[in-house]
Design an enzyme around this catalytic site. Structure first.
Site, PDB file in Angstrom:
ATOM      1  N   CYS A 156      47.749  57.051  55.078  1.00 21.72           N
ATOM      2  CA  CYS A 156      47.678  57.154  56.538  1.00 21.72           C
ATOM      3  C   CYS A 156      48.885  57.895  57.093  1.00 21.72           C
ATOM      4  O   CYS A 156      49.966  57.310  57.240  1.00 21.72           O
ATOM      5  CB  CYS A 156      47.569  55.753  57.141  1.00 21.72           C
ATOM      6  SG  CYS A 156      47.573  55.787  58.939  1.00 21.72           S
ATOM      7  N   CYS A 159      50.307  56.517  60.342  1.00 17.08           N
ATOM      8  CA  CYS A 159      51.068  55.265  60.200  1.00 17.08           C
ATOM      9  C   CYS A 159      52.456  55.560  59.635  1.00 17.08           C
ATOM     10  O   CYS A 159      53.440  54.976  60.069  1.00 17.08           O
ATOM     11  CB  CYS A 159      50.392  54.293  59.232  1.00 17.08           C
ATOM     12  SG  CYS A 159      48.648  54.116  59.445  1.00 17.08           S
ATOM     13  N   ASP A 160      52.515  56.422  58.634  1.00 21.13           N
ATOM     14  CA  ASP A 160      53.741  56.545  57.831  1.00 21.13           C
ATOM     15  C   ASP A 160      54.447  57.883  57.936  1.00 21.13           C
ATOM     16  O   ASP A 160      55.547  58.040  57.395  1.00 21.13           O
ATOM     17  CB  ASP A 160      53.397  56.280  56.347  1.00 21.13           C
ATOM     18  CG  ASP A 160      52.791  54.900  56.157  1.00 21.13           C
ATOM     19  OD1 ASP A 160      53.201  53.974  56.882  1.00 21.13           O
ATOM     20  OD2 ASP A 160      51.906  54.744  55.308  1.00 21.13           O
TER      21      ASP A 160
END
Ligand code: NDP
Length: 329
Positions: A156, A159-160
């Site tokens: 992701c 997300c990261d």
């Protein structure tokens, strides 16, 4: 003799006191909280089915890991995935959906009422079941990938990606997800290698153009990932093989896997028909599964379109199918 005391929310008891050993009875249970689940919830609650929804492992579904959603009708300026899911949740709750945090861990669909176990210890009996469990990101299956999950390996980018600000990263995959992740990362990172096993990208034309027009994305066609390398600090590089069988090493700090998804249908597979990948099979043009009273919607049954808006549409259909089923009992 009944093994468990039962509680019945179909009689309008809004706040029954529950113990783990008690069975709760509901009219309509929705599992999963992506666009399909929430849309089913909005329609089911407006039809007085008193739906109970369990959000699952990833409340809000896959869209909560998406950055900008620009193609959902009604948001002329676009919207972030998490904000859209909050809107859908609020709309479902406004009409009375009982949205709960919890994961369905087992089912018994052999007869109605259907039995669903939540978090391994709570049993629910439901007259109708709407499955909206979506799909989960796939990984390559390399040992080194497993070793560095959470330490440089991610599925992701939104997300990261921030953790790799100004650094070099790689994305593997040639579909829309990979294209989207690569362009998103290009805005944060120094350089993005896009690793594609074929000599073309499967992504839509507009996404391919976006990738090709982003100067700090280098597309590596016909490259396969052999190993992710790293040390105590996390990922430091990736070993690839090209079409000539030569080994190529790239120094990177983040490795993003974007190679598709697996439908979350395992707990239903003993009872429902699934295709070879695991997508739940429904009657053409409907959300009906082979068991009367069990309906499937969204990415868990749609291997083809897999869009937020098509998932929402099928969630609507599932609620209408459930309402008609319950009305005919
Ligand atoms: P796809 O299945 O479309 O693409 C998967 C990609 O990963 C393919 O390029 C495939 O390669 C590659 N791949 C699969 N397994 C491996 C492997 N073991 N090693 C290397 N590469 C591998 O998945 P997506 O998640 O990209 O998209 C799913 C659906 O969602 C699509 O319909 C897509 O259009 C849609 N989508 C739409 C978006 C939007 O509209 N904004 C955003 C994201 C997704 P190969 O081509 O060789 O099989």
């Amino acid at each position: 003799m009944a093994l468990f005391k039962t509680l019945d929310n179909t009689q309008g008891d809004k706040n029954p006191k529950k113990m783990d050993s008690e069975i709760e009875k509901v009219k309509c249970l929705i599992i999963g909280s992506g666009p399909a689940g929430y849309t089913a919830a909005i329609y089911a609650s407006r039809a007085n089915l008193n739906p109970v929804m369990y959000e699952g492992m990833e409340p809000g579904g896959q869209l909560t890991t998406t950055n900008d959603v620009e193609n959902f009708p009604g948001y002329s300026e676009g919207v972030t995935g998490p904000a859209m899911m909050e809107d859908l949740k609020a709309q479902a709750q406004r009409f009375g959906t009982d949205v709960r945090f919890g994961l369905a861990t087992a089912t018994d669909l052999s007869q109605r009422p259907f039995k669903v176990t939540v978090d391994g210890n709570k049993l629910i009996e439901t007259e109708s079941l709407i499955i909206a469990t979506g799909a989960t990101a796939k990984y390559l299956g390399l040992e080194s990938e497993e070793k560095f999950k959470g330490q440089g390996v991610s599925a992701c980018a939104t997300c990261d990606g921030f953790f790799y600000k100004g650094k070099d990263v790689a994305v593997v995959g040639g579909g829309d997800t990979a294209a989207e992740e690569a362009t998103y990362l290009a805005g944060i990172c120094n350089k993005v290698y896009l690793i594609i096993r074929k000599d073309y990208m499967r992504a839509s034309k507009v996404m391919v153009e976006r990738v090709m027009n982003t100067p700090n994305i280098e597309v590596l066609f016909e490259h396969k990932t052999k190993e992710i390398v790293g040390d105590m600090s996390g990922v430091t590089g990736v070993l690839l093989t090209n079409s000539k069988g030569e080994e190529v090493k790239k120094d990177i700090h983040g490795f993003f896997v974007a190679i598709g998804h697996k439908p979350n249908s395992d707990i239903f597979a003993d009872y429902l028909e699934t295709d070879e990948v695991g997508y739940i099979v429904t009657d053409p043009g409907s959300t009906k599964t082979k068991i009367e009273g069990v309906f499937a919607c969204g990415d868990v049954m749609d291997s083809h379109y897999r869009q937020a808006v098509t998932a929402a549409g099928s969630g609507c259909k599932a609620a209408i199918d459930a309402e008609r089923f319950l009305g005919a009992l």
